[in-house]
Scaffold this active site. Sequence first.
Site, short mmCIF file in Angstrom:
data_model
loop_
_atom_site.label_atom_id
_atom_site.label_comp_id
_atom_site.label_asym_id
_atom_site.label_seq_id
_atom_site.Cartn_x
_atom_site.Cartn_y
_atom_site.Cartn_z
N CYS A 149 -11.26 -5.98 -33.90
CA CYS A 149 -9.88 -5.64 -34.28
C CYS A 149 -8.92 -5.50 -33.08
O CYS A 149 -8.51 -6.50 -32.52
CB CYS A 149 -9.91 -4.37 -35.13
N HIS A 172 -14.50 -3.87 -39.19
CA HIS A 172 -15.09 -2.59 -38.81
C HIS A 172 -16.21 -2.29 -39.81
O HIS A 172 -16.57 -3.10 -40.65
CB HIS A 172 -14.06 -1.46 -38.96
N1 GLN Z 1 -3.55 -1.35 -33.80
C1 GLN Z 1 -3.98 -2.64 -34.31
C2 GLN Z 1 -3.35 -2.97 -35.68
O1 GLN Z 1 -2.92 -2.07 -36.36
C3 GLN Z 1 -5.49 -2.71 -34.41
C4 GLN Z 1 -6.08 -1.69 -35.39
C5 GLN Z 1 -7.59 -1.63 -35.36
O2 GLN Z 1 -8.23 -1.78 -34.30
N2 GLN Z 1 -8.18 -1.33 -36.55
O3 GLN Z 1 -3.34 -4.11 -36.08
#
Ligand code: GLN
Length: 243
Positions: free
Chosen positions: A93, A193
């Site tokens: 992510c 995740h």
């Molecule tokens: N901050 C990034 C987004 O909102 C990644 C979020 C994450 O790692 N789940 O897209």
Amino acid sequence: MNIKVLWMYHTLMDLYGDKGNIEVLKYRCQKRNIGIEVDTCAIGEEKRIDDYDLFFLGGGADKEQNMIIADLLSRKESIKDALDNKTAVLLICGGYQLFGQYYKDQDGKVVEGLGFFDYYTESSSRDNRCIGNIAIETNLDGEIFEVVGFENHGGQTKGVKTAFGKVLSGHGNMYKSEYEGFMNDTVIATYMHGPLLPKNPKVADKIILRALNKHHKIDSLEPLDDELENKAREVMLNRILKK
Ligand code: GLN
């Protein structure tokens, strides 16, 4: 045989238990008597990244991404050396986003990425946040199978030429998109995740093989008893795909 893993910013980039990926890699190596050494790397810590066989960077909210980006960019040459020498890479992510051209965060701030890959990410409006369970079909190193996970990102990633997989259910790289993640012969970058690896033992083993093949020539690993892992997978696949 052994593998050395570099786990980046482990106290900051660990959204939704991405640390669980490290636990699975350790378990699956130890069950096979493959040595595994995991080093963490915090902001400002000196590391020669090509000394490692696997580079792991988890996910993070915009705040954490902004906290680490200067340090990550300062390691660009070291990471490039590692990539050129076939180091295996797992990015989750927020970590995935920062290996592209840039990430435009929720407040419209453009965060420069490492620029190793052509894709770029721009945060969407809050209504198009990509949240929920996700299932994809991947063709990972010649094996086709389903991968399950959980996604929560505002970032919409565009310009991916080689995805991790095709979305079966969920969003993927963009809100209601067809493809998820980025993949090449050494890098797996995904929005998944969960953490990713406990319910996807095949992905874990492919990553271990990739890491071993930086210095060895190994075609396959001794199979493990994955009854529990596969049961968890099946529950989620049935729930997500309403089989
Ligand atoms: N901050 C990034 C987004 O909102 C990644 C979020 C994450 O790692 N789940 O897209």
